[in-house]
Design an enzyme around this catalytic site. Structure first.
Site, PDB file in Angstrom:
ATOM      1  N   PRO A   1      42.379  13.341  26.804  1.00 51.82           N
ATOM      2  CA  PRO A   1      43.178  13.244  28.032  1.00 51.82           C
ATOM      3  C   PRO A   1      43.988  14.522  28.278  1.00 51.82           C
ATOM      4  O   PRO A   1      44.501  15.137  27.341  1.00 51.82           O
ATOM      5  CB  PRO A   1      44.092  12.047  27.765  1.00 51.82           C
ATOM      6  CG  PRO A   1      43.341  11.218  26.778  1.00 51.82           C
ATOM      7  CD  PRO A   1      42.614  12.199  25.899  1.00 51.82           C
ATOM      8  N   VAL A   2      44.070  14.885  29.565  1.00 48.09           N
ATOM      9  CA  VAL A   2      44.713  16.147  29.962  1.00 48.09           C
ATOM     10  C   VAL A   2      46.229  15.949  30.081  1.00 48.09           C
ATOM     11  O   VAL A   2      46.686  14.894  30.524  1.00 48.09           O
ATOM     12  CB  VAL A   2      44.110  16.594  31.326  1.00 48.09           C
ATOM     13  CG1 VAL A   2      44.786  17.847  31.853  1.00 48.09           C
ATOM     14  CG2 VAL A   2      42.609  16.809  31.188  1.00 48.09           C
TER      15      VAL A   2
ATOM     16  N   LYS B   1      45.011  16.921  18.548  1.00 48.59           N
ATOM     17  CA  LYS B   1      45.997  16.843  17.450  1.00 48.59           C
ATOM     18  C   LYS B   1      47.030  15.767  17.747  1.00 48.59           C
ATOM     19  O   LYS B   1      47.215  15.350  18.899  1.00 48.59           O
ATOM     20  CB  LYS B   1      46.709  18.187  17.241  1.00 48.59           C
ATOM     21  CG  LYS B   1      47.459  18.756  18.465  1.00 48.59           C
ATOM     22  CD  LYS B   1      48.879  18.291  18.665  1.00 48.59           C
ATOM     23  CE  LYS B   1      49.538  18.897  19.890  1.00 48.59           C
ATOM     24  NZ  LYS B   1      50.774  18.276  20.316  1.00 48.59           N
TER      25      LYS B   1
ATOM     26  N   ASP C   1      50.384  25.929  20.398  1.00 53.01           N
ATOM     27  CA  ASP C   1      49.568  25.021  19.576  1.00 53.01           C
ATOM     28  C   ASP C   1      48.224  25.636  19.173  1.00 53.01           C
ATOM     29  O   ASP C   1      47.516  25.070  18.332  1.00 53.01           O
ATOM     30  CB  ASP C   1      49.259  23.725  20.363  1.00 53.01           C
ATOM     31  CG  ASP C   1      50.492  22.858  20.532  1.00 53.01           C
ATOM     32  OD1 ASP C   1      51.490  23.089  19.834  1.00 53.01           O
ATOM     33  OD2 ASP C   1      50.452  21.942  21.383  1.00 53.01           O
TER      34      ASP C   1
HETATM   35  O1  C5P Z   1      53.202  27.672  24.266  1.00 51.84           O
HETATM   36  P1  C5P Z   1      52.799  26.811  25.408  1.00 51.84           P
HETATM   37  O2  C5P Z   1      52.369  27.616  26.607  1.00 51.84           O
HETATM   38  O3  C5P Z   1      51.813  25.758  25.045  1.00 51.84           O
HETATM   39  O4  C5P Z   1      54.120  26.019  25.852  1.00 51.84           O
HETATM   40  C1  C5P Z   1      54.240  25.362  27.071  1.00 51.84           C
HETATM   41  C2  C5P Z   1      55.706  25.259  27.425  1.00 51.84           C
HETATM   42  O5  C5P Z   1      56.372  24.409  26.478  1.00 51.84           O
HETATM   43  C3  C5P Z   1      56.449  26.573  27.325  1.00 51.84           C
HETATM   44  O6  C5P Z   1      56.407  27.258  28.561  1.00 51.84           O
HETATM   45  C4  C5P Z   1      57.861  26.145  26.980  1.00 51.84           C
HETATM   46  O7  C5P Z   1      58.556  25.750  28.149  1.00 51.84           O
HETATM   47  C5  C5P Z   1      57.654  24.901  26.143  1.00 51.84           C
HETATM   48  N1  C5P Z   1      57.707  25.170  24.689  1.00 51.84           N
HETATM   49  C6  C5P Z   1      58.929  25.470  24.100  1.00 51.84           C
HETATM   50  N2  C5P Z   1      58.983  25.706  22.756  1.00 51.84           N
HETATM   51  C7  C5P Z   1      57.872  25.619  21.992  1.00 51.84           C
HETATM   52  C8  C5P Z   1      56.629  25.300  22.579  1.00 51.84           C
HETATM   53  C9  C5P Z   1      56.585  25.085  23.941  1.00 51.84           C
HETATM   54  O8  C5P Z   1      59.942  25.536  24.785  1.00 51.84           O
HETATM   55  N3  C5P Z   1      57.967  25.823  20.689  1.00 51.84           N
END
Ligand code: C5P
Length: 305
Positions: free
Chosen positions: A95-96, A11, A137
């Site tokens: 890509p990671v 995305k 996501d």
């Molecule tokens: O939800 P996900 O595990 O992909 O998010 C990774 C990190 O990104 C979370 O631990 C958080 O620190 C940050 N994040 C956030 N607010 C969001 C999405 C992600 O603070 N809406």
């Protein structure tokens, strides 16, 4: 059914504003997501035992329970008391840790694929519930929309059906950037009272309204192929902290701009940068030029998927 092959797309965030910090530590967002045709391939194969096994073509992703694809399978197994096992093979192209949602997309593909392989009969509501437990996501990849406006922490989605396909160049530097670290490095504007902007409800509402208006203007501009106008509205609030952590982002933007790309921005928490162009031909021409200038960057010509 013994085996299933699924495409797992990446995305871009064409627009991303951070509206406030939530009590659960996450941030409230207003974002325009686009699904693109840069895809990993996931093969799910039924096992005779009850194990979940991950293998991959990339040494950069874990093959244990810390892989989001594993989390997705385990969540279904535990919640729905499933005895079957599955082997998950990930052919990596995305890509990671680049802001392109590869890990989240893999998890979404596992949810969608296991629903078929294990004949679970999951509803839209089940998919949403499971996907938001895995990551912010993941719901976008499960919902199947090409474009979505995302709010909440990214899980509340509104389908944007009006938008036509777009062509892009995506450039990724070598450096990896952790999403968590980028959010932590975000600096809030101080209001006159000295409180951080997210603490004030009026500021929150204003930011939400401004974001909605600007994202709508961006959609309007892109639908009319008006790239100079699109450049005024394309935005990513995570760009400043991401650039502090990975200065190559600015170099990529300068390189794209010098090649005539009018619209470019960071995707997600970066460091992937995308440009928007008018045609496949232009995307491919710019890809070749960027590759010739910087051998260590990964460069892709992609379109809406
Ligand atoms: O939800 P996900 O595990 O992909 O998010 C990774 C990190 O990104 C979370 O631990 C958080 O620190 C940050 N994040 C956030 N607010 C969001 C999405 C992600 O603070 N809406």
């Amino acid at each position: 059914m013994r085996s299933l092959i699924l495409k797992s797309p990446a995305k871009l965030n064409l627009y991303l504003n951070v509206i406030g910090k939530r009590r659960d530590g996450y941030h409230s967002l207003y974002s325009l997501f686009e699904r693109i045709d840069l895809c990993d391939e996931i093969t799910l194969t039924a096992r005779t035992d009850s194990a979940i096994k991950i293998s991959s073509t990339s040494s950069q992703i874990p093959s244990n329970s810390s892989n989001l694809a594993y989390t997705a399978a385990q969540l279904l197994k535990e919640t729905l008391k499933i005895c079957s096992g599955v082997s998950i093979r990930i052919k990596k192209r995305i890509p990671v840790a680049a802001g392109l949602g590869g890990g989240s997309s893999n998890a979404a593909s596992v949810l969608l694929g296991l629903n078929r392989l294990w004949r679970l009969g999951l509803t839209k509501k089940d998919f949403l519930r499971f996907s938001q437990q895995i990551g912010s996501d993941v719901p976008f990849f499960v919902c199947g929309n090409r474009f979505s406006i995302a709010t909440g922490r990214g899980e509340k989605l509104k389908n944007v059906t009006s938008m036509k396909s777009l062509w892009h160049i995506v450039v990724v530097p070598r450096r990896k950037v952790s999403t968590k670290v980028v959010y932590k490095a975000l600096r809030w504007n101080k209001t006159k009272s000295g409180a951080s902007s997210c603490a004030k409800m009026t500021t929150y509402t204003n930011l939400l309204t401004k974001s909605r208006d600007n994202a709508n203007m961006l959609i309007h501009a892109l639908d009319r192929h008006n790239l100079p106008m699109a450049q005024r509205y394309v935005f990513n609030a995570l760009e400043k902290p991401a650039v502090r952590l990975c200065p190559s982002i600015s170099m990529i933007k300068r390189t794209l701009s010098s090649l005539g790309v009018e619209v470019c921005a960071l995707s997600g928490s970066g460091p992937a940068v995308f440009g928007i162009v008018n045609s496949r031909k232009e995307a491919m021409r710019i890809c070749r030029a960027v590759k010739a200038k910087q051998k260590q960057w990964q460069v892709f010509g992609v379109r809406t998927y």
